[in-house]
Design an enzyme around this catalytic site. Structure first.
Site, PDB file in Angstrom:
ATOM      1  CB  SER A   1     -29.885  -5.732  20.731  1.00 61.03           C
ATOM      2  OG  SER A   1     -29.193  -6.706  21.496  1.00 61.03           O
TER       3      SER A   1
ATOM      4  CG  HIS B   1     -31.925  -2.078  18.869  1.00 62.58           C
ATOM      5  ND1 HIS B   1     -32.531  -3.101  18.173  1.00 62.58           N
ATOM      6  CD2 HIS B   1     -30.600  -2.389  18.908  1.00 62.58           C
ATOM      7  CE1 HIS B   1     -31.619  -3.980  17.805  1.00 62.58           C
ATOM      8  NE2 HIS B   1     -30.439  -3.574  18.241  1.00 62.58           N
TER       9      HIS B   1
ATOM     10  CD  GLU C   1     -36.129  -2.972  16.617  1.00 63.33           C
ATOM     11  OE1 GLU C   1     -36.936  -3.774  16.128  1.00 63.33           O
ATOM     12  OE2 GLU C   1     -35.215  -3.322  17.396  1.00 63.33           O
TER      13      GLU C   1
ATOM     14  CG  ASN D   1     -32.243  -8.299  17.472  1.00 68.06           C
ATOM     15  OD1 ASN D   1     -31.843  -8.336  16.312  1.00 68.06           O
ATOM     16  ND2 ASN D   1     -31.582  -7.668  18.418  1.00 68.06           N
TER      17      ASN D   1
END
Length: 523
Positions: A122, A143, A155, A193
């Site tokens: 991540s 991800h 992702e 993130n």
């Protein structure tokens, strides 16, 4: 059945995330090989699969026959050699670079030369993992978001070494599984993130500085920004150790103050207070009360409104909905429980509020909205600083009212202002007299980060918006938010925040400034 260039897929690591990925793959009709480090971990992984699919059966989202087929397509093993015939292997072990490198060294040894290897990291560098193998051109980041069977975003991360075909095949698999792939380069935190955790970290710093309370910040971001949960509730759900790990990875790359994990966050992690999983984080999770505000009581207030324009109209509409009497002439202001200055600029607001202060009875809250640089500046000019609070309605059609308290505001005045606003049906939160209050101070730096990402060409507007709506559950994406709220407003708030803090990451991105000058939207 999923149509994909991959027919047999391995998953290494069957914790909550890995088991969820294995379930998604098996639901798509693929043969899945799940590998764990030992039998105990393997049994736990099998339990995750059985519980998750069993829950889906109970909710009517899966038939018992479909559950049997999913579990039947999944082979579980403690032997890495079982992965030898896989076309694709996805690693989903804990976020430690040394551990991931060891896993990839083993995958490099047992997997076919043409197999694609993917990491579900991540925040760690996919390139760092890729260069430790003999096949860096076939290493991809993939991800998934938790819970993997539910969340639609994935992702897909390419490095400077990755073959375009490998990226395209993985993105095609994600699409075939019914999810939305967002393909981006290898930058710490990727899209979701990187945007999310800067905002979360800033919320912790806001709490730590005494700007506002935990509960008021959470309430502000749900009632005022429309988010599904406030930052502290979300961090407790994610796990504070995970939050710190992502921030450390992003900060190591950017060196921005915004991504340097707050001392309070580090203290909680060091103390083992990691959120829901340990029973306590920013909130207690043992069933004890968390101090919910009392419901408003009493009749609707009498509200004085001085000024004309959209904000004055919005306050009048609030009063109408609540059945509150409105006074707008100087002769009637003495009977008001709250007086709201709603002028369109600070100079006019100061004059209007000064006149209102002459007519209002002592102790009546005087709420200033056209603050210019600060509420305290307006308060001192009016001559009754103890009675003055700042007022912001981040969304005039919404349910949040932010009250800014200055060093001169009398505590009972702030209480009366909050009570009157609650009797208008609003969620009233308090903060100190600082630029952006709560919502704008947290929202616009996050939107600025998204604009910088767009301006750098890292991801396009649709990908950035999809990352936050599908990956984080936001009601709308940041580029759409900027166009809705206005890039000129974004630049104004960011300039105020930058002037106040001198934090370079809060200066408006050049793309925003350019669009504000051109009076054009980002799309």
């Amino acid at each position: 059945m999923t149509e994909s260039s991959f027919s047999r897929v391995g998953v290494v690591g069957l914790g909550t995330m890995g088991a969820g990925i294995a379930e998604v793959l098996a639901r798509g009709g693929l043969a899945v090989v799940g590998v764990e480090v030992n039998q105990d971990a393997l049994d736990r992984g099998r339990g995750h699969l059985e519980v998750s699919t069993g829950r889906a059966v109970k909710r009517g989202r899966l038939t018992e026959e479909a559950q049997r087929e999913i579990l039947g397509r999944t082979v579980l093993s403690v032997d890495f050699a079982e992965l030898g015939d896989c076309d694709l292997v996805i690693e989903a072990v804990p976020e430690r670079l040394d551990l991931k490198r060891r896993v990839f060294a083993e995958l490099d040894r047992v997997c076919r030369e043409d197999a694609v290897l993917a990491t579900n990291t991540s925040s760690l560098s996919v390139t760092d993992i890729a260069v430790s193998t003999r096949r860096p051109t076939k290493i991809v980041g993939v991800h998934f978001f938790n819970p993997a069977p539910v969340m639609k975003l994935v992702e897909v991360i390419r490095t400077v070494l990755t073959e375009p075909d490998a990226v395209a095949r993985v993105a095609g698999l994600v699409r075939a599984l019914g999810k939305t792939p967002v393909t981006v380069g290898d930058r710490a935190g990727f899209v979701a993130n990187r945007l999310l955790f800067g905002y979360l970290n800033q919320a912790v710093a806001m709490l730590e500085s005494g700007h506002a309370t935990r509960d008021d910040i959470d309430a502000a971001m749900t009632a005022g920004a429309g988010l599904p949960m406030g930052p502290f509730t979300l961090m407790d759900l994610i796990g504070l150790d995970t939050c710190q790990g992502v921030l450390d990875a992003v900060h190591a790359e950017t060196r921005e103050r915004r991504h340097a994990a707050s001392p309070l966050l580090r203290e909680l992690v060091t103390a083992g207070l990691l959120g829901r999983k340990t029973g306590r984080g920013f909130y207690p999770h043992d069933g004890s009360a968390t101090g919910e505000p009392a419901a408003p009581s009493g009749p609707a207030p009498v509200v004085g409104i001085v000024g004309v324009g959209p904000l004055a109209d919005a306050v009048a509409a609030l009063c109408d909905r609540a059945g509150a009497a409105v006074r707008d002439s100087a002769a009637d202001l003495a009977s008001c429980d709250l007086i709201v200055e709603a002028a369109e600029d600070a100079e006019a607001g100061r004059a209007l509020l000064s006149a209102a202060a002459q007519a209002a009875k002592p102790g009546t809250p005087l709420a200033v909205t056209s603050t210019g640089d600060s509420v305290i500046g307006q308060a001192m000019a009016v001559g009754r600083p103890a009675d003055v609070v700042g007022l912001s309605l981040p969304d005039p059609a919404g349910t949040l009212a932010e009250i800014a308290v200055t060093v001169a505001t009398a505590p009972d005045v702030a209480d009366r202002a909050a009570d009157a606003l609650r009797r208008l049906g609003l969620t009233a939160v308090r903060c100190r007299d600082r630029a952006g209050f709560i919502v704008d101070a947290l929202r616009f730096p996050y939107l600025n980060d998204a604009a910088a990402m767009l301006g750098a060409g890292y991801a396009d507007a649709d990908s950035i918006d999809a990352a936050m709506t599908l990956g984080c559950g936001y009601p709308s994406g940041p580029i759409a938010d900027l166009d809705r709220l206005g890039v000129d407003r974004a630049v104004t708030v960011l300039n105020a925040l930058h002037t106040e803090t001198r934090d370079p990451s809060l200066a408006p991105d050049p793309l925003l400034t350019e669009h504000a000058t051109a009076s054009s939207s980002l799309r």
